[in-house]
Every structure is written in structure tokens, then in C-alpha cells.
Design an enzyme around this catalytic site. Structure first.
Site, mmCIF file in Angstrom:
data_model
loop_
_atom_site.group_PDB
_atom_site.id
_atom_site.type_symbol
_atom_site.label_atom_id
_atom_site.label_comp_id
_atom_site.label_asym_id
_atom_site.label_seq_id
_atom_site.Cartn_x
_atom_site.Cartn_y
_atom_site.Cartn_z
ATOM 1 N N ARG A 74 0.875 -1.182 0.000
ATOM 2 C CA ARG A 74 0.000 0.000 0.000
ATOM 3 C C ARG A 74 0.901 1.218 0.000
ATOM 4 N NH1 ARG A 74 -5.232 1.448 3.606
ATOM 5 N NH2 ARG A 74 -6.041 0.073 2.004
ATOM 6 N N ARG A 103 -13.609 -8.421 1.836
ATOM 7 C CA ARG A 103 -12.180 -8.175 1.585
ATOM 8 C C ARG A 103 -11.383 -9.441 1.901
ATOM 9 N NH1 ARG A 103 -10.101 -3.072 1.842
ATOM 10 N NH2 ARG A 103 -8.229 -4.147 1.109
ATOM 11 N N ASP A 121 -17.159 7.364 -1.249
ATOM 12 C CA ASP A 121 -15.866 7.285 -0.548
ATOM 13 C C ASP A 121 -15.549 8.697 -0.045
ATOM 14 O OD1 ASP A 121 -13.335 6.500 0.345
ATOM 15 O OD2 ASP A 121 -12.412 6.582 -1.642
ATOM 16 N N CYS A 165 -16.299 1.852 0.933
ATOM 17 C CA CYS A 165 -15.086 1.068 1.186
ATOM 18 C C CYS A 165 -14.616 1.198 2.629
ATOM 19 C CB CYS A 165 -13.984 1.488 0.224
ATOM 20 S SG CYS A 165 -13.604 3.241 0.294
ATOM 21 N N HIS A 178 -7.502 0.748 -6.243
ATOM 22 C CA HIS A 178 -7.657 -0.118 -5.075
ATOM 23 C C HIS A 178 -8.347 -1.409 -5.542
ATOM 24 C CE1 HIS A 178 -7.772 -1.330 -1.049
ATOM 25 N NE2 HIS A 178 -8.583 -0.457 -0.509
ATOM 26 N N GLN A 185 -10.169 -3.907 -3.066
ATOM 27 C CA GLN A 185 -11.450 -3.407 -2.568
ATOM 28 C C GLN A 185 -12.545 -3.667 -3.595
ATOM 29 O OE1 GLN A 185 -12.273 -1.713 0.519
ATOM 30 N NE2 GLN A 185 -14.274 -2.253 -0.288
HETATM 31 N N1 NVA Z 1 -9.884 6.908 -1.246
HETATM 32 C C1 NVA Z 1 -9.509 6.429 0.069
HETATM 33 C C2 NVA Z 1 -9.777 4.960 0.176
HETATM 34 C C3 NVA Z 1 -9.472 4.360 1.520
HETATM 35 C C4 NVA Z 1 -9.707 2.887 1.569
HETATM 36 C C5 NVA Z 1 -8.049 6.743 0.321
HETATM 37 O O1 NVA Z 1 -7.234 6.530 -0.596
HETATM 38 O O2 NVA Z 1 -7.717 7.203 1.406
HETATM 39 N N1 CP Z 2 -11.117 0.016 2.670
HETATM 40 C C1 CP Z 2 -9.844 -0.098 3.082
HETATM 41 O O1 CP Z 2 -8.920 -0.369 2.313
HETATM 42 O O2 CP Z 2 -9.680 0.060 4.425
HETATM 43 P P1 CP Z 2 -8.301 0.259 5.190
HETATM 44 O O3 CP Z 2 -7.745 1.595 4.765
HETATM 45 O O4 CP Z 2 -8.673 0.227 6.646
HETATM 46 O O5 CP Z 2 -7.360 -0.849 4.829
#
Ligand code: NVA
Ligand code: CP
Length: 302
Positions: A102, A288, A219, A260, A129, A132
Site C-alpha cells: 500500500r 475483503r 468514498d 469502502c 484499489h 477493494q
Molecule cells: N480513497 C480512500 C480509500 C481508503 C480505503 C483513500 O485513498 O484514502
Molecule cells: N477500505 C480499506 O482499504 O480500508 P483500510 O484503509 O482500513 O485498509
């Protein structure tokens, strides 16, 4: 399939195959049928951003598959002090069997995959993502029976979630409608992909986007890494780019609501809608686990 870097790389058959496999693994888990497909294998999980769901679902999923997961905070690794991603990839390839990462830049994920010799799984970048969205598609199938011909509406920022939902939805035969404020559209390479699909629409009007939708998704307005822009973004999104009763009234009466997570109540979704649809949203979070187990088992089994 060697890696899961972005859904743009996957065929429709590969996506459906992963969803079918995830359904099977979910059934087995719920019925006490063990599936030690990755016995003796190790997954390294590199995090440059925070996580609750991704970290815990990958780690417990790996355990359920008979393997081991290693949490690697990028700030505690040499990669956080400038060691090239290519060197990190070549070193980790000597120790472990797969990498989940990540991070911010999609190029870092692609670089890991091309320099290393083990599968790489994208656990979120600024661009996409994919894990997800596999869980999201799995959830929509559970509630709606099939994806083909169903309508998925996304309201909010044209971010990693919007980018991945467009690709995943269109590749699986869904109608996809997106509502974003002007200047916050999905990324160009995704819009270039979507322009060949007549069942794709992009608008600034959430009510129009939600019309007859089977699933309505949102989101956060400011993603991880965009904290400094939060006030500017709030001004652009507030009051309009939100799943609320008015938006849901435009969707089908049995539409499901997905998020998400983490969610900001009264920003992109009202607390009332969130709680009324908590079952779907937390089924989605659970999925997930199952979807990622399918990805790991597909990529990492002998
Ligand atoms: N768009 C959000 C998704 C988190 C799972 C982010 O990138 O922070
Ligand atoms: N939706 C998601 O990826 O959650 P986290 O940021 O908690 O991993």
C-alpha cells in the site's frame, strides 16, 4: 495472472474467476472446511499509509490459508530511507513468496513487480484499489445475483475507488455512472478506457447518476495523502456529493449502499443512510477477506 497491480490488467474471465474462487473460500470458511493452500508460504505486507481492513484481512487470510504474513511498515524499512524499490524487490524475492503493498505512487507497485520474481498485490495506491473492488463486486453479486446489466453508481471524488470501480464494473458488464464535482473527475487513463463503453456515464449531478441504480457507492472527499486539501475539497463537495435520502430516492427502491470505509458521516454519507445500510457495508468489508484469499491463493500457490 502473475500479479494484481490494477484491474486494467485483468480480463473479464480472470475477474469472474477470482469472484467464484472467493465465493468458494467463503463457503468453506463458514462451513469449517480447511483450505491450507499456502502452507509454508510467507506474504510481506509493505504499508506506507494507514490501514485497518487491508492489514487485518490480509494477515488473517494468509493464516487461514496455512501461511504467514509479515507486517512491514515502510517508515521502518530501508525503502523509507531511499533504498530503491528495485533492490527491495530483489531482496524480498529471496526471502518470501509474495508482496502486498500500500503506497502512494502506482509506479512503485509496478516497479516492485518488474524487478522482483514473486507476485505483487496492490493494497491501494493513489491510482487504484483493486482488492477493494473485487470485494465490492463480490458483494453486489451476493445481493443482486449477477453483475451483468446491473447499474453501479459512484458519487464523490474521482479517486482510486472511482478509478477501480469504473474498470471493474465495466469489465464485468455493469452499467457504471459517476458523479463528481468539476475538476475532480476520474483519472485520464480510466476515462480513456471507459470511453469505449456505451454503458458508462460521467456527470456532475448525483441525482442523475443514481437514477435506477442497483448499488450506490461513495468514498471520502479527501483521501490519504490529501489532508492539506481537506478544506478546499469540503467546499467543492459539501451538500451535493453525498449519499442521502434524496439521492437514494432516485435509485431503485431495493438499491444497496456500499462504502469502502473508513466513512465520514454527514460528509459523503449521512449517518441515517449509513446505519440503514450497515449490513451491506459490513458484508462488503468482510468480503475483503474472502476476495484477497482468492487473489493470494491464485497468485502464490505452487
Ligand atoms: N480513497 C480512500 C480509500 C481508503 C480505503 C483513500 O485513498 O484514502
Ligand atoms: N477500505 C480499506 O482499504 O480500508 P483500510 O484503509 O482500513 O485498509
Amino acid at each position: 495472472m502473475k500479479h494484481l497491480l490494477k484491474l486494467l490488467d485483468l480480463s473479464t474471465e480472470e475477474i469472474i474467476g477470482l469472484l467464484d474462487f472467493a465465493d468458494k473460500l467463503k463457503y468453506e470458511l463458514k462451513n469449517g472446511i480447511p483450505h491450507p493452500i499456502l502452507s509454508g508460504k510467507t506474504l510481506g505486507m509493505i504499508f506506507s499509509k494507514s490501514s485497518t481492513r487491508t492489514r487485518v484481512s490480509f494477515e488473517s487470510g494468509m493464516f487461514q490459508l496455512g501461511g504467514h504474513a509479515l507486517f512491514l511498515s515502510a517508515s521502518d524499512m530501508q525503502i523509507g530511507r531511499g533504498e530503491p524499490v528495485e533492490d527491495t524487490a530483489r531482496v524480498l524475492s529471496r526471502y518470501i513468496d509474495g508482496i502486498m503493498i500500500r503506497t502512494f505512487d502506482q509506479a512503485e507497485v509496478e516497479g516492485l513487480a518488474s524487478a522482483g520474481s514473486i507476485p505483487v498485490i496492490n493494497g491501494l495506491t493513489d491510482f487504484c484499489h483493486p482488492c477493494q473492488v473485487l470485494a465490492d463486486l463480490m458483494t453486489i453479486r451476493e445481493y443482486k445475483g449477477e453483475l451483468e446489466g446491473r447499474k453501479l453508481c459512484y458519487i464523490g471524488d474521482g479517486n482510486n475507488m472511482a478509478n477501480s470501480l469504473i474498470v471493474g464494473g465495466l469489465k464485468t458488464g455493469m452499467k457504471v455512472s459517476i458523479a463528481t464535482p468539476k475538476g475532480y473527475e476520474p483519472w485520464k487513463e480510466v476515462l480513456d478506457f471507459a470511453k469505449d463503453y456505451p454503458n458508462f456515464t460521467l456527470t456532475t449531478d448525483p441525482i442523475e447518476a443514481a437514477a435506477d441504480a442497483d448499488a450506490v457507492y461513495t468514498d471520502v472527499w479527501a483521501s490519504m495523502g490529501q489532508e492539506a486539501e481537506a478544506a478546499k475539497r469540503r467546499a467543492a463537495f459539501a451538500g451535493v456529493y453525498q449519499i442521502n435520502d434524496k439521492v437514494l430516492a432516485s435509485a431503485k427502491s431495493d438499491a444497496i449502499v456500499l462504502h469502502c470505509l473508513p466513512a465520514h458521516r454527514e460528509e459523503e454519507i449521512t449517518a441515517k443512510v449509513f446505519e440503514a445500510h450497515a449490513k451491506e457495508i459490513f458484508d462488503e468489508a468482510e468480503n475483503r477477506l474472502h476476495a484477497q484469499k482468492a487473489v493470494m491463493a491464485t497468485l502464490m500457490a505452487d
